[in-house]
Design a protein around this motif. Structure first.
Motif, PDB file in Angstrom:
ATOM      1  N   GLY A 132       0.793  -1.152   0.031  1.00 43.49           N
ATOM      2  CA  GLY A 132      -0.187   0.175   0.036  1.00 43.49           C
ATOM      3  C   GLY A 132       0.843   1.112   0.068  1.00 43.49           C
ATOM      4  O   GLY A 132       0.419   2.436  -0.400  1.00 43.49           O
ATOM      5  N   HIS A 136       0.258   5.355  -1.888  1.00 45.82           N
ATOM      6  CA  HIS A 136      -0.156   6.416  -0.849  1.00 45.82           C
ATOM      7  C   HIS A 136       0.258   7.620  -1.502  1.00 45.82           C
ATOM      8  O   HIS A 136       1.640   7.760  -1.675  1.00 45.82           O
ATOM      9  CB  HIS A 136       0.172   6.186   0.475  1.00 45.82           C
ATOM     10  CG  HIS A 136      -0.034   7.139   1.276  1.00 45.82           C
ATOM     11  ND1 HIS A 136      -1.386   7.474   1.942  1.00 45.82           N
ATOM     12  CD2 HIS A 136       0.671   7.965   1.810  1.00 45.82           C
ATOM     13  CE1 HIS A 136      -1.439   8.420   2.764  1.00 45.82           C
ATOM     14  NE2 HIS A 136      -0.093   8.749   2.794  1.00 45.82           N
ATOM     15  N   ASP A 137      -0.691   8.861  -1.317  1.00 44.71           N
ATOM     16  CA  ASP A 137      -0.111   9.961  -1.672  1.00 44.71           C
ATOM     17  C   ASP A 137      -0.395  11.056  -0.453  1.00 44.71           C
ATOM     18  O   ASP A 137      -1.331  10.952   0.160  1.00 44.71           O
ATOM     19  CB  ASP A 137      -1.076  10.913  -2.881  1.00 44.71           C
ATOM     20  CG  ASP A 137      -1.002   9.966  -4.248  1.00 44.71           C
ATOM     21  OD1 ASP A 137       0.063   9.691  -4.680  1.00 44.71           O
ATOM     22  OD2 ASP A 137      -2.158   9.749  -4.805  1.00 44.71           O
ATOM     23  N   GLN A 337      -8.609  -0.558   8.039  1.00 39.62           N
ATOM     24  CA  GLN A 337      -7.480  -0.012   7.213  1.00 39.62           C
ATOM     25  C   GLN A 337      -6.299  -0.072   8.206  1.00 39.62           C
ATOM     26  O   GLN A 337      -6.371   0.302   8.992  1.00 39.62           O
ATOM     27  CB  GLN A 337      -7.793   1.246   6.465  1.00 39.62           C
ATOM     28  CG  GLN A 337      -6.546   2.033   5.676  1.00 39.62           C
ATOM     29  CD  GLN A 337      -6.769   3.412   5.551  1.00 39.62           C
ATOM     30  OE1 GLN A 337      -7.772   3.742   5.480  1.00 39.62           O
ATOM     31  NE2 GLN A 337      -5.895   3.941   4.902  1.00 39.62           N
ATOM     32  N   ASP A 341       0.068   1.636   5.512  1.00 39.63           N
ATOM     33  CA  ASP A 341      -0.144   2.041   4.263  1.00 39.63           C
ATOM     34  C   ASP A 341       0.131   3.606   3.808  1.00 39.63           C
ATOM     35  O   ASP A 341       0.497   3.735   2.865  1.00 39.63           O
ATOM     36  CB  ASP A 341      -1.441   1.611   3.726  1.00 39.63           C
ATOM     37  CG  ASP A 341      -1.801   0.307   3.451  1.00 39.63           C
ATOM     38  OD1 ASP A 341      -0.975  -0.380   3.214  1.00 39.63           O
ATOM     39  OD2 ASP A 341      -2.992  -0.065   3.335  1.00 39.63           O
ATOM     40  N   ALA A 342       0.054   4.406   4.772  1.00 39.01           N
ATOM     41  CA  ALA A 342       0.715   5.632   4.844  1.00 39.01           C
ATOM     42  C   ALA A 342       2.094   5.728   5.050  1.00 39.01           C
ATOM     43  O   ALA A 342       2.378   7.171   5.136  1.00 39.01           O
ATOM     44  CB  ALA A 342      -0.459   6.549   5.573  1.00 39.01           C
ATOM     45  N   THR A 371      -8.506   9.470   8.097  1.00 37.65           N
ATOM     46  CA  THR A 371      -7.320   9.145   7.187  1.00 37.65           C
ATOM     47  C   THR A 371      -5.976   9.065   7.658  1.00 37.65           C
ATOM     48  O   THR A 371      -5.802  10.042   8.474  1.00 37.65           O
ATOM     49  CB  THR A 371      -7.610   9.851   5.745  1.00 37.65           C
ATOM     50  OG1 THR A 371      -8.971   9.808   5.253  1.00 37.65           O
ATOM     51  CG2 THR A 371      -6.705   9.525   4.590  1.00 37.65           C
ATOM     52  N   ASP A 373      -2.571  10.168   7.380  1.00 35.63           N
ATOM     53  CA  ASP A 373      -1.697  11.010   6.426  1.00 35.63           C
ATOM     54  C   ASP A 373      -0.311  10.420   6.543  1.00 35.63           C
ATOM     55  O   ASP A 373       0.411  10.358   5.277  1.00 35.63           O
ATOM     56  CB  ASP A 373      -1.570  12.081   6.857  1.00 35.63           C
ATOM     57  CG  ASP A 373      -2.960  13.164   6.775  1.00 35.63           C
ATOM     58  OD1 ASP A 373      -3.869  12.363   6.139  1.00 35.63           O
ATOM     59  OD2 ASP A 373      -3.170  13.828   7.593  1.00 35.63           O
TER      60      ASP A 373
END
Length: 395
Positions: A132, A136-137, A337, A341-342, A371, A373
């Motif tokens: 992930g 990830h942006d 989640q 992944d971040a 979310t 970051d």
């Protein structure tokens, strides 16, 4: 006077070796013994093919029983990356074996490759590889919430107090989820409570301090509510000993206000699955494994039930004593989640053995309108054998 020996028909030359001499071609090669017969059979056995399909069977057994049958706690101690390394090695050996003059038939090679690829695909979720992070942006704005989760290893008992608290405070988190607020004797065989509230107030002025058993949550955001949940619910209000609190209170929920929103943060420390100090030849190790597995499953079931009834944005973080190869996290990984992944690591190892962080035992999960970051693993100046999870979130 030189004498000559004439060899006639049917006579044996004195220069010929006697019958049965080891160098004679027919001295036993046509009648091999059991050892030589076994050696002659070895090249005919496709050991790579056997190893590949045996590994595939082991992967299938792992998927079916891990997290469901307590004896699997022993093989599940293996580093998760073996579920990638072993099949990739088998593929490499099978393909390079085609270059040998005595290479096996094509069907043997390619069925072995197919078995290794199947094992890799089936076991991929057990490897701990965090794909992930590639997708990830990072958000452009500032995060709303910064959280640190860390197993302190007996509250940094081997570390100078000033260094310990300064290392934690340097992370400048809004909320700290800390585990192992205790001290130990006999290398962990005996645990006892500590009283560090005065030091916490000194180093974290303005923070709310919530302590339940071995769990400490520090929040500089307004606290709406705090309570133990799951298998330890109610222990805090009972006339229970500290040992009982330590044994039962493994999930601490704290609701905090972030702006106009309320967020639930769960501080988690699932019991360890095995005591590595016990001999595998004795029955005590296995009795303890079975008992620990019951405690672990009770904590997981209580946490999952609690989360199912919580509609708030949620962060669940802590030391789960559970690697990606273990099926105990099957439900949480399936419905929440993964904050990693971040991050920026394909393998966010959080626990080290002999200096190698080959296991991820600490996790952070999200649900609801929140979310991740940023996520990173911090060694925290080497104070603990666990690395800290440093996270920021947007609501």
């Amino acid at each position: 006077m030189t004498e000559h020996l004439t060899v006639g028909r049917g006579a044996r030359s004195t220069t010929e070796p006697p019958s049965g001499f080891p160098g004679e071609p027919d001295a036993g090669l046509d009648r091999p013994g059991p050892v030589r017969r076994a050696a002659l059979l070895l090249p005919r056995v496709r050991w790579l093919w056997v190893a590949t399909w045996l590994w595939l069977v082991l992967v299938l057994v792992h998927l079916a029983l891990s997290g469901r049958w307590w004896p699997m706690l022993m093989p599940d101690l293996a580093p998760p990356l073996v579920y990638a390394a072993v099949p990739l090695l088998l593929v490499a050996v099978a393909v390079t074996g085609r270059l040998r003059r005595d290479a096996p038939p094509h069907r043997v090679t390619w069925t072995a490759v197919a078995g290794a690829v199947a094992a890799l695909v089936l076991g991929w979720n057990s490897t701990g590889v965090q794909w992930g992070v590639l997708f990830h942006d990072a958000p452009a704005g500032s995060p709303d919430l910064r959280v640190v989760s860390w197993n302190t290893r007996y509250w940094g008992s081997d570390t100078d107090r000033g260094r310990f608290y300064t290392t934690i405070r340097a992370q400048r988190a809004d909320v700290y989820l800390l585990q192992e607020y205790l001290t130990t004797h006999d290398d962990g065989a005996t645990v006892e409570p500590v009283d560090q509230l005065a030091q916490l107030r000194h180093y974290f002025p303005g923070y709310h301090i919530i302590v339940r058993g071995e769990l400490v949550t520090l929040s500089r955001l307004p606290v709406v509510a705090a309570r133990t949940v799951g298998a330890g619910a109610g222990v805090e209000h009972a006339d229970a000993s500290w040992q009982t609190q330590f044994d039962k209170e493994k999930v601490l929920r704290t609701d905090v206000r972030v702006g106009s929103r309320t967020v639930s943060l769960y501080n988690v420390h699932i019991p360890v699955q095995i005591n590595m100090g016990l001999s595998p030849l004795g029955s005590r190790l296995y009795r303890m494994m079975r008992s620990n597995d019951r405690d672990r499953q009770a904590q997981f079931a209580g946490l999952e039930s609690e989360l199912a009834s919580n509609d708030l944005p949620t962060v669940v973080a802590g030391d789960f004593n559970t690697s990606p190869a273990m099926g105990d996290l099957r439900t949480l990984r399936g419905v929440m989640q993964d904050a990693a992944d971040a991050g920026d690591s394909l393998f966010p190892g959080t626990w080290s053995f002999q200096g190698a962080p080959l296991w991820r035992l600490d996790w952070a999960f999200l649900s609801g309108s929140i979310t991740a970051d940023h996520y990173r693993i911090d060694p925290m100046d080497g104070i603990s054998d666990h690395r800290a999870q440093i996270m920021s979130f947007t609501l």
